[in-house]
Write a protein that holds these residues in place. Structure first.
Motif, short mmCIF file in Angstrom:
data_model
loop_
_atom_site.label_atom_id
_atom_site.label_comp_id
_atom_site.label_asym_id
_atom_site.label_seq_id
_atom_site.Cartn_x
_atom_site.Cartn_y
_atom_site.Cartn_z
N ASP A 55 0.84 -1.21 0.00
CA ASP A 55 0.00 0.00 0.00
C ASP A 55 0.87 1.26 0.00
O ASP A 55 0.61 2.22 -0.73
CB ASP A 55 -0.92 -0.03 1.24
CG ASP A 55 -1.74 1.23 1.34
OD1 ASP A 55 -2.50 1.51 0.40
OD2 ASP A 55 -1.61 1.95 2.36
N ARG A 59 0.81 4.00 -3.01
CA ARG A 59 0.50 5.42 -2.81
C ARG A 59 1.68 6.31 -3.20
O ARG A 59 1.51 7.44 -3.65
CB ARG A 59 0.07 5.67 -1.35
CG ARG A 59 -1.31 5.06 -1.08
CD ARG A 59 -1.85 5.36 0.30
NE ARG A 59 -1.06 4.80 1.37
CZ ARG A 59 -0.30 5.48 2.20
NH1 ARG A 59 -0.22 6.79 2.10
NH2 ARG A 59 0.39 4.88 3.15
N GLN A 62 1.25 6.68 -6.82
CA GLN A 62 0.08 7.51 -7.14
C GLN A 62 0.32 8.98 -6.86
O GLN A 62 -0.34 9.85 -7.42
CB GLN A 62 -1.14 7.01 -6.35
CG GLN A 62 -1.67 5.69 -6.90
CD GLN A 62 -2.65 5.01 -5.96
OE1 GLN A 62 -2.69 5.31 -4.76
NE2 GLN A 62 -3.43 4.08 -6.49
#
Ligand code: BEZ
Ligand code: FE
Length: 289
Positions: A55, A59, A62
């Motif tokens: 995760d 991120r 992103q």
């Protein structure tokens, strides 16, 4: 390749890559798999921790845009950027050492003549920079391209100063036949690296400071010599020993000497006290193979 166990899986993964054509790619991938598996074994990574790591990396990706590179920032705060630089650019101690490039260099900077004022009219303590570029023997390097960029007295680069539409505190110079370049600007301030993304979470989880010491970035490029990507730090900055990106080297710390307006080499050029920063940059020849 069946019924693999935690003891056999590493060699099994490596054996799937035995037909890799490029030997350097093969070397890097084998080492990566070995270190990654060793890390997982070492900390006995749980499924929840693995999911959190995935995760975090998702991120991080992103968060990346053309103007925000969270992966490079992650590399910076983990010391990887400076480690790769140290291994790639081993220079004798007399030569000017590199530091991190950082995210604020811009290709669309103005070309300026010697002694230009690049402050963009922003408020701050006037700073006069007198630079010289020489080779190992101390001979001047003429015609070198010298980029400079720095923050304002609030720690903002031009792109983050509200209402400023033109580039400021950045320019491209050429050294003259004596190797000299110079400009006038304002004293930069320390500033935090971006803390609103996954890297910020990592920094806060590890109780680390986001503050970079104040600095002036300098990049020098000219044929026949190794490119120097560096920065100069004022010796009185309180953040020198906690730079989050590990970019400080003792040889890049300079005294930012302050003079009264009517004293020193630039007397009469300002109405308030000013800083004079003088620095010689020593280039190493480019090694061609
Ligand atoms: C900089 O000095 O501009 C910088 C370097 C690394 C990360 C963030 C900023
Ligand atoms: Fe910077």
């Amino acid at each position: 390749m069946r019924d693999l166990t935690s003891d056999t899986i590493t060699e099994a993964v490596i054996s799937t890559m035995r037909d890799t054509k490029d030997p350097r790619v093969a070397e890097i991938l084998e080492s990566l798999v070995r270190h990654l598996h060793a890390f997982v074994r070492d900390v006995e990574l749980t499924e929840e921790e693995w999911a959190r790591g995935v995760d975090f990396l998702t991120r991080t990706g992103q968060m990346c845009t053309p103007t925000r590179q969270e992966f490079i920032l992650l590399s910076d705060v983990l010391g990887v950027t400076m480690l790769v630089d140290s291994l790639s650019n081993r220079r004798p101690s007399q030569a000017t050492q590199n530091s991190v490039l950082g995210p604020y260099f811009r290709e669309d900077r103005p070309r300026e003549a010697d002694a230009a004022d690049i402050s963009g009219g922003l408020p701050g303590t006037p700073l006069f920079f007198e630079g010289r570029v020489v080779d190992r023997e101390g001979a001047p390097v003429a015609g070198a391209a010298v980029d400079v960029w720095h923050s304002d007295s609030d720690g903002h680069y031009d792109v983050d100063v509200p209402g400023l539409d033109e580039p400021a505190m950045r320019a491209l110079f050429r050294t003259d036949e004596t190797g000299h370049f110079g400009f006038r600007s304002i004293r930069p301030s320390s500033y935090p690296i971006p803390g609103d993304g996954p890297v910020g979470e990592l920094m806060s989880a590890t109780s680390r400071s986001l503050m970079r010491p104040a600095h002036v970035h300098v990049m020098i490029e000219t044929p026949g010599f190794q490119r120097v990507t560096t920065m100069l730090f004022p010796s009185d900055d309180p953040h020198l020993d906690t730079d989050p990106v590990f970019g400080v080297r003792q040889s890049l710390i300079e005294r930012f000497d302050t003079y009264e307006a009517d004293a020193g080499p630039c007397r009469g050029m300002t109405e308030v006290p000013y800083i004079l920063l003088r620095r010689t940059f020593v280039l190493e020849p480019r090694v061609t193979d």
